[in-house]
Write a protein that holds these residues in place. Structure first.
Motif, short mmCIF file in Angstrom:
data_model
loop_
_atom_site.label_atom_id
_atom_site.label_comp_id
_atom_site.label_asym_id
_atom_site.label_seq_id
_atom_site.Cartn_x
_atom_site.Cartn_y
_atom_site.Cartn_z
N ARG A 268 39.66 63.27 57.22
CA ARG A 268 41.12 63.18 57.34
C ARG A 268 41.60 61.80 56.93
N HIS A 269 40.85 60.76 57.28
CA HIS A 269 41.22 59.40 56.89
C HIS A 269 41.26 59.26 55.38
N TRP A 270 40.21 59.74 54.70
CA TRP A 270 40.16 59.63 53.24
C TRP A 270 41.25 60.46 52.59
N GLN A 271 41.52 61.64 53.13
CA GLN A 271 42.58 62.48 52.57
C GLN A 271 43.93 61.80 52.73
N GLY A 272 44.14 61.15 53.87
CA GLY A 272 45.40 60.44 54.08
C GLY A 272 45.57 59.28 53.12
N LYS A 273 44.46 58.56 52.85
CA LYS A 273 44.52 57.45 51.89
C LYS A 273 44.84 57.98 50.49
N GLU A 275 46.51 60.62 49.71
CA GLU A 275 47.89 61.10 49.63
C GLU A 275 48.89 59.95 49.50
N THR A 276 48.54 58.77 49.96
CA THR A 276 49.46 57.63 49.90
C THR A 276 49.36 56.85 48.59
N ARG A 277 48.36 57.20 47.75
CA ARG A 277 48.20 56.48 46.49
C ARG A 277 49.25 56.93 45.47
#
Length: 277
Positions: A268-273, A275-277
């Protein structure tokens, strides 16, 4: 078990639910950590949290590592892995690791966190995503476990990090897991449940007859593709006294490989990162 050694859907659900519970426990305990708490206290909190929620036995009891112990600096003997009196302080990284057993199902997880902000920890945690992709892709391609281990080593070298799972007993990056089926009494020896150890040693004997091993390392015994079944995989990287890892179950079939669950804290952390790129 199905005919090819891969678990049926109901069993996969049992493993997934326990893995979710183990990660929920690690997150819950991480939220309670404060400056001054010791590794032993953190491990005790995790053990109690999981026992209160139906965990009956352990493949291994909870571990906690703080500060440079997250990178296993100076570890020479197995007893150094056990929780110590090291105290947590501000901006210090930590790892919580546990392997509970419930209704015969086993989970083995590793959760990396930080009490505050640490730029090295943040960088390592982000870069760990590449290992998750690499491992499943190469298992799916039918590469040998030894070659995948070496590919993980090569990736860490390119990133400028140290391979820290090489410090684990047997230098293992993963081990097979299966349902615990033992009539031995529930008993813990040196942090490991004797029921789970009996299951693992039984698997070890069977696999060795086929010139394979349920332990994934970089030696000749791992010079074969992943055996169908479940593998608890834990790539562990380190840099300047900071270590970060994840540990979760990889499902291997005769024709495919996939992670048991993508709804995990590190994913989830990597997916969130992303999505913010």
């Amino acid at each position: 078990m199905s005919h090819n050694g891969v678990l049926e859907t109901a069993d996969l659900t049992g493993f997934r639910e326990l893995q979710q519970l183990a990660y929920a426990g690690a997150q819950a305990v991480a939220a309670t950590l404060e400056p001054g708490v010791t590794e032993r206290e953190a491990a005790r909190r995790l053990r109690e949290w999981l026992t209160e929620r139906g965990v009956q036995d352990w493949f291994h009891t909870p571990f906690a590592w703080f500060g440079d112990r997250t990178a296993f600096r100076g570890f020479r003997v197995p007893t150094q892995f056990f929780p110590s009196n090291r105290r947590l302080s501000a901006n210090m990284p930590f790892i919580l690791d546990c392997a509970p057993v419930r209704d015969g199902y086993v989970a083995d997880i590793g959760y990396a966190g930080c009490l505050g902000h640490n730029p090295i920890f943040e960088r390592l945690r982000d870069d760990l995503a590449a290992y998750r992709a690499l491992i499943v892709e190469q298992v799916r391609a039918g590469d040998t476990l030894r070659d995948i281990y070496r590919a993980v080593d090569a990736l860490s070298a390119r990133q400028g990090y140290d391979n820290r799972h090489r410090v684990y007993p047997g230098r293992v990056i993963a081990h097979q897991v299966g349902k615990v089926n033992s009539r031995l009494p529930k008993f813990i020896v040196a942090g490991f449940g004797v029921r789970s150890l009996q299951t693992l040693f039984g698997d070890l004997l069977v696999e060795r007859l086929h010139h394979r091993s349920p332990l994934w390392a970089n030696g000749e015994i791992s010079n074969h593709p992943a055996t169908p079944g479940l593998w608890a995989v834990e790539p562990h990287i380190g840099f300047r006294g900071v270590g970060v890892k994840f540990e979760e179950i990889l499902v291997v079939t005769d024709t495919d490989a996939y992670w048991l669950d993508d709804d995990l804290p590190h994913v989830r952390h990597w997916q969130g990162k992303a999505e913010t790129r």
